[in-house]
Design a protein around this motif. Structure first.
Motif, PDB file in Angstrom:
ATOM      1  N   GLU B   3       0.813  -1.252  -0.104  1.00 43.38           N
ATOM      2  CA  GLU B   3       0.050  -0.033  -0.140  1.00 43.38           C
ATOM      3  C   GLU B   3       0.887   1.312  -0.151  1.00 43.38           C
ATOM      4  O   GLU B   3       0.256   2.053  -0.410  1.00 43.38           O
ATOM      5  CB  GLU B   3      -1.032   0.023   1.336  1.00 43.38           C
ATOM      6  N   TYR B  25       1.743   5.432  -2.904  1.00 41.09           N
ATOM      7  CA  TYR B  25       0.888   5.023  -2.139  1.00 41.09           C
ATOM      8  C   TYR B  25      -0.215   4.377  -3.488  1.00 41.09           C
ATOM      9  O   TYR B  25      -0.505   4.994  -4.249  1.00 41.09           O
ATOM     10  CB  TYR B  25       0.130   5.694  -1.101  1.00 41.09           C
ATOM     11  N   ASN B  27      -3.911   3.464  -2.316  1.00 41.44           N
ATOM     12  CA  ASN B  27      -5.001   3.655  -2.469  1.00 41.44           C
ATOM     13  C   ASN B  27      -5.591   5.361  -2.700  1.00 41.44           C
ATOM     14  O   ASN B  27      -5.073   6.064  -1.904  1.00 41.44           O
ATOM     15  CB  ASN B  27      -5.591   3.428  -0.958  1.00 41.44           C
ATOM     16  N   SER B  30      -6.919   7.900  -0.232  1.00 42.23           N
ATOM     17  CA  SER B  30      -6.227   8.487   0.872  1.00 42.23           C
ATOM     18  C   SER B  30      -6.322   9.851   1.026  1.00 42.23           C
ATOM     19  O   SER B  30      -6.160  10.540   0.129  1.00 42.23           O
ATOM     20  CB  SER B  30      -4.454   7.949   0.785  1.00 42.23           C
ATOM     21  N   GLN B  31      -6.588  10.389   2.243  1.00 45.00           N
ATOM     22  CA  GLN B  31      -6.764  11.794   2.549  1.00 45.00           C
ATOM     23  C   GLN B  31      -5.723  12.507   3.423  1.00 45.00           C
ATOM     24  O   GLN B  31      -5.404  13.488   3.179  1.00 45.00           O
ATOM     25  CB  GLN B  31      -8.192  11.627   3.565  1.00 45.00           C
ATOM     26  N   PHE B  33      -1.732  12.522   5.149  1.00 44.23           N
ATOM     27  CA  PHE B  33      -0.298  11.939   4.677  1.00 44.23           C
ATOM     28  C   PHE B  33       0.652  12.630   5.790  1.00 44.23           C
ATOM     29  O   PHE B  33       0.649  13.760   6.041  1.00 44.23           O
ATOM     30  CB  PHE B  33       0.016  12.303   3.090  1.00 44.23           C
ATOM     31  N   GLN B  69      -0.076   9.976  -7.101  1.00 40.95           N
ATOM     32  CA  GLN B  69      -0.055   9.039  -5.899  1.00 40.95           C
ATOM     33  C   GLN B  69       1.485   9.152  -5.055  1.00 40.95           C
ATOM     34  O   GLN B  69       1.895   8.070  -4.976  1.00 40.95           O
ATOM     35  CB  GLN B  69      -0.840   7.738  -6.050  1.00 40.95           C
ATOM     36  N   VAL B  90       0.405   6.788   5.072  1.00 41.37           N
ATOM     37  CA  VAL B  90      -0.803   7.151   4.524  1.00 41.37           C
ATOM     38  C   VAL B  90      -1.944   7.053   5.348  1.00 41.37           C
ATOM     39  O   VAL B  90      -2.217   5.860   5.972  1.00 41.37           O
ATOM     40  CB  VAL B  90      -0.669   6.680   3.275  1.00 41.37           C
ATOM     41  N   ASN B  91      -3.069   7.471   5.264  1.00 40.97           N
ATOM     42  CA  ASN B  91      -4.236   7.219   5.844  1.00 40.97           C
ATOM     43  C   ASN B  91      -5.425   7.207   5.301  1.00 40.97           C
ATOM     44  O   ASN B  91      -6.089   8.131   4.720  1.00 40.97           O
ATOM     45  CB  ASN B  91      -4.640   8.647   7.038  1.00 40.97           C
ATOM     46  N   PRO B  92      -5.654   5.905   4.520  1.00 43.28           N
ATOM     47  CA  PRO B  92      -6.915   5.860   3.562  1.00 43.28           C
ATOM     48  C   PRO B  92      -8.168   5.447   4.158  1.00 43.28           C
ATOM     49  O   PRO B  92      -9.135   5.771   3.927  1.00 43.28           O
ATOM     50  CB  PRO B  92      -6.474   4.464   2.863  1.00 43.28           C
ATOM     51  N   THR B  93      -8.057   4.963   5.529  1.00 45.30           N
ATOM     52  CA  THR B  93      -9.433   4.446   5.887  1.00 45.30           C
ATOM     53  C   THR B  93      -9.568   4.738   7.443  1.00 45.30           C
ATOM     54  O   THR B  93     -10.312   3.994   8.020  1.00 45.30           O
ATOM     55  CB  THR B  93      -9.738   2.965   5.859  1.00 45.30           C
TER      56      THR B  93
END
Lengths: 113, 108
Positions: B3, B25, B27, B30-31, B33, B69, B90-93
């Motif tokens: 990921e 990354y 996904n 992702s919002q 970083f 990305q 990274v923070n996707p979820t």
């Protein structure tokens, strides 16, 4: 203000033994996390607790259990240790209402022989 | 495919050099970083967040390219004390995903 504390710092186990890693935070954070870090793998999430009374599986939960004892404490248990669980374990916490920043404890270095 | 992917290095640079790390990354949703820094045998600590417009903190500049990305970290005028492993996060979820880290060694 100690931040995130973990005990023990080091541990050697024989295959099949059990143990509990302890984690506590004094920042009044609602979310807490357990990670393992292996060479070349980065940090991988084992379990997390979004708030007191809830726990959820992360990426690599097999062989582990957790308990969110209260808002401060989040423990990780290995019921029957295996050599594949040799790793460095980090606990982290976050104030999920304010930031995505996670604060980490100093880690527990675990060797399973 | 991982990921979050980083070149593990090591990057060996002389003091005063400028060095750049990249991270990709997978996904696209992702919002958030981040770059974390981890000293040898220590815990990771937040170095800086990465914003869409790019951001700077002293000698450190972080940039985000959503279309491709990837995230970058630029360190100018490297110091010996910059020697560490730099983790792309990274923070996707709602949960953080960590890259394996890029190791930097700054030599005198």
């Amino acid at each position: 203000n100690a931040g995130v504390t973990q005990t023990p710092k080091f541990q050697v186990l024989k295959t099949g033994q059990s143990m509990t890693l302890q984690c506590a935070q004094d920042m009044n954070h609602n979310s807490m996390y357990w990670y393992r870090q292996d060479p070349g793998m980065g940090l991988r999430l084992i379990y997390y607790s979004a708030s007191e009374g809830t726990t959820d599986k992360g990426e690599v939960p097999n062989g582990y259990n957790v308990s969110r004892l209260n808002k401060r404490e989040f423990s990780l248990r290995l019921e029957s240790a295996a050599p594949s669980q040799t790793s460095v374990y980090f606990c982290a916490s976050r104030d999920r209402d304010r930031s995505y920043e996670q604060y980490f404890g100093p880690g527990t270095r675990l060797t399973v022989t | 495919r991982k990921e979050v992917e980083q070149d593990p290095g090591p990057f060996n640079v002389p003091e005063g050099a400028t060095v750049a790390f990249n991270c990709t990354y997978s996904n696209s949703a992702s919002q958030s970083f981040f770059w974390y820094r981890q000293d040898c045998r220590k815990e990771p600590k937040l170095l800086m967040s990465v914003y869409s417009s790019g951001n700077e903190d002293g000698r450190f500049t972080a940039q985000l390219n959503r279309a491709s990305q990837y995230i970058s970290l630029l360190i100018r005028d490297s110091k010996l004390s910059d020697s560490a492993t730099y983790l792309c996060v990274v923070n996707p979820t709602g949960k953080l995903i960590f890259g394996q880290g890029t190791t930097l060694q700054v030599k005198p």
